[in-house]
Scaffold this motif. Structure first.
Motif, short mmCIF file in Angstrom:
data_model
loop_
_atom_site.label_atom_id
_atom_site.label_comp_id
_atom_site.label_asym_id
_atom_site.label_seq_id
_atom_site.Cartn_x
_atom_site.Cartn_y
_atom_site.Cartn_z
N VAL A 174 15.84 19.46 1.36
CA VAL A 174 16.70 19.15 0.23
C VAL A 174 16.65 20.26 -0.82
N ARG A 175 15.44 20.65 -1.20
CA ARG A 175 15.31 21.68 -2.23
C ARG A 175 15.91 23.01 -1.77
N ARG A 176 15.60 23.39 -0.52
CA ARG A 176 16.11 24.68 -0.02
C ARG A 176 17.63 24.65 0.10
N LEU A 177 18.18 23.52 0.56
CA LEU A 177 19.64 23.42 0.70
C LEU A 177 20.31 23.45 -0.66
N ALA A 178 19.78 22.71 -1.63
CA ALA A 178 20.37 22.70 -2.97
C ALA A 178 20.33 24.10 -3.59
N GLU A 179 19.22 24.76 -3.43
CA GLU A 179 19.10 26.13 -3.97
C GLU A 179 20.07 27.09 -3.30
N ARG A 180 20.24 26.92 -1.96
CA ARG A 180 21.16 27.78 -1.23
C ARG A 180 22.61 27.54 -1.68
N LEU A 181 22.94 26.27 -1.85
CA LEU A 181 24.30 25.93 -2.28
C LEU A 181 24.58 26.45 -3.68
N LEU A 182 23.59 26.34 -4.56
CA LEU A 182 23.76 26.87 -5.91
C LEU A 182 23.96 28.38 -5.88
N ALA A 183 23.17 29.05 -5.06
CA ALA A 183 23.27 30.51 -4.95
C ALA A 183 24.64 30.92 -4.42
N ASP A 184 25.25 30.06 -3.58
CA ASP A 184 26.56 30.35 -3.02
C ASP A 184 27.69 29.88 -3.93
N GLY A 185 27.34 29.32 -5.10
CA GLY A 185 28.35 28.83 -6.03
C GLY A 185 28.93 27.47 -5.67
N ARG A 186 28.32 26.78 -4.73
CA ARG A 186 28.82 25.46 -4.29
C ARG A 186 28.08 24.37 -5.07
N THR A 187 28.34 24.36 -6.38
CA THR A 187 27.56 23.49 -7.26
C THR A 187 27.81 22.00 -7.00
N GLU A 188 29.05 21.62 -6.74
CA GLU A 188 29.35 20.21 -6.49
C GLU A 188 28.64 19.72 -5.22
N ASP A 189 28.61 20.58 -4.21
CA ASP A 189 27.90 20.22 -2.98
C ASP A 189 26.40 20.06 -3.25
N ALA A 190 25.86 20.94 -4.11
CA ALA A 190 24.45 20.85 -4.46
C ALA A 190 24.15 19.54 -5.17
N VAL A 191 25.04 19.15 -6.09
CA VAL A 191 24.87 17.87 -6.80
C VAL A 191 24.88 16.71 -5.81
N GLY A 192 25.80 16.74 -4.86
CA GLY A 192 25.87 15.66 -3.86
C GLY A 192 24.60 15.54 -3.05
N VAL A 193 24.04 16.68 -2.63
CA VAL A 193 22.80 16.68 -1.85
C VAL A 193 21.66 16.08 -2.67
N LEU A 194 21.55 16.49 -3.93
CA LEU A 194 20.46 16.02 -4.78
C LEU A 194 20.60 14.54 -5.12
N ARG A 195 21.82 14.10 -5.36
CA ARG A 195 22.02 12.68 -5.67
C ARG A 195 21.67 11.79 -4.47
N GLU A 196 22.07 12.21 -3.30
CA GLU A 196 21.72 11.44 -2.10
C GLU A 196 20.21 11.38 -1.92
N ALA A 197 19.55 12.50 -2.18
CA ALA A 197 18.09 12.53 -2.05
C ALA A 197 17.44 11.62 -3.09
N LEU A 198 17.98 11.59 -4.29
CA LEU A 198 17.41 10.74 -5.34
C LEU A 198 17.67 9.26 -5.08
N ASP A 199 18.75 8.96 -4.37
CA ASP A 199 18.98 7.56 -3.97
C ASP A 199 17.85 7.08 -3.06
N ARG A 200 17.34 8.01 -2.23
CA ARG A 200 16.25 7.66 -1.32
C ARG A 200 14.89 7.70 -2.02
N SER A 201 14.74 8.64 -2.98
CA SER A 201 13.45 8.81 -3.67
C SER A 201 13.69 8.93 -5.17
N PRO A 202 14.00 7.81 -5.82
CA PRO A 202 14.40 7.84 -7.24
C PRO A 202 13.31 8.31 -8.19
N ALA A 203 12.06 8.31 -7.77
CA ALA A 203 10.97 8.73 -8.66
C ALA A 203 10.46 10.14 -8.36
#
Length: 236
Positions: A174-203
């Protein structure tokens, strides 16, 4: 004792642990979802999640029949082994070695060249994706490994260590994918990945922080502040 069949003649057995247990043979022989003896299925799961897919028989007996006298546990193990072998190989002839569940000395194991386990392959794909840093590979690995390991055995002690390993690898993805997406300018995709991960691990504080940083990178400070407060509430 009759010699086991040649490996090339033995159908490949695939064990599915991610998203729920399943067993499939590539020759089409049907293996029931529910086994007549539940401990037989648990025995196969125990071996499938173990390092090297093997366990000492005393470890297996302690997991399956804690506190039971050795003589009774050994008798239970013999019956359970027989049930497991015939669940996977209903055609197995009497006194014929199993192609999939074997014993050697004090060790019980799955035969490596005849049994594949989905979580092993998913973990290997994840490690390759992390090494490459490719966004598509990371996303595919996360989709595969992100399913819960044996949800029907969520609180079983024997699955805890492997479950933690899978979860730790997912966090890395999750962290590596979000960082990669941010580096590629795909910020909305990065947000989606992180939100899905937080749904599974909210804390998960690290995921919240990464999402806060993402909102800041997108020029949305209000969203970042909301995420910060959401993190505080989750941790509280």
């Amino acid at each position: 004792m009759p010699a086991p069949a040649e490996t090339s003649c033995v159908p490949l057995l695939t064990l599915y642990l991610l998203g729920g247990f399943g067993a499939v043979r590539d020759d089409g022989v049907q293996i029931p979802r529910r086994w007549r003896r539940s401990t037989a299925q648990t025995l196969v799961k125990l071996l499938a999640v173990a390092p090297g897919q093997r366990h000492h028989r005393e470890v297996v007996m302690e997991q399956l029949w804690p506190g039971v006298p050795m003589e009774s546990a050994l008798r239970n193990l013999r019956v359970t082994l027989h049930a497991a072998r015939h669940a996977l190989e209903p055609e197995l002839a009497p006194r014929t070695p199993s192609s999939y569940v074997a014993a050697e000395g004090e060790m019980l194991f799955l035969t490596a060249d005849r049994v594949r386990v989905d979580v092993d392959e998913a973990e290997e794909s994840a490690r390759v994706a992390l090494a490459s840093g490719d966004a598509d590979a990371l996303g595919a690995a996360l989709a595969s490994l992100g399913r819960e390991l044996l949800p029907e055995d969520r609180y079983a002690d024997w699955a805890r260590e492997r479950r933690r390993g899978v979860e730790a690898l997912c966090e890395q993805l999750v962290r590596r994918l979000a960082e990669r997406l941010l580096a590629d300018g795909r910020t909305e995709d990065a947000v989606g990945v992180l939100r899905e991960a937080l749904d599974r691990s909210p804390a998960d504080e690290r995921l919240h922080l990464l999402l806060v940083q993402t909102w800041c990178a997108m020029g949305r400070p209000r969203q970042a502040i909301r995420q910060y407060h959401a993190c505080r509430e989750a941790l509280a």
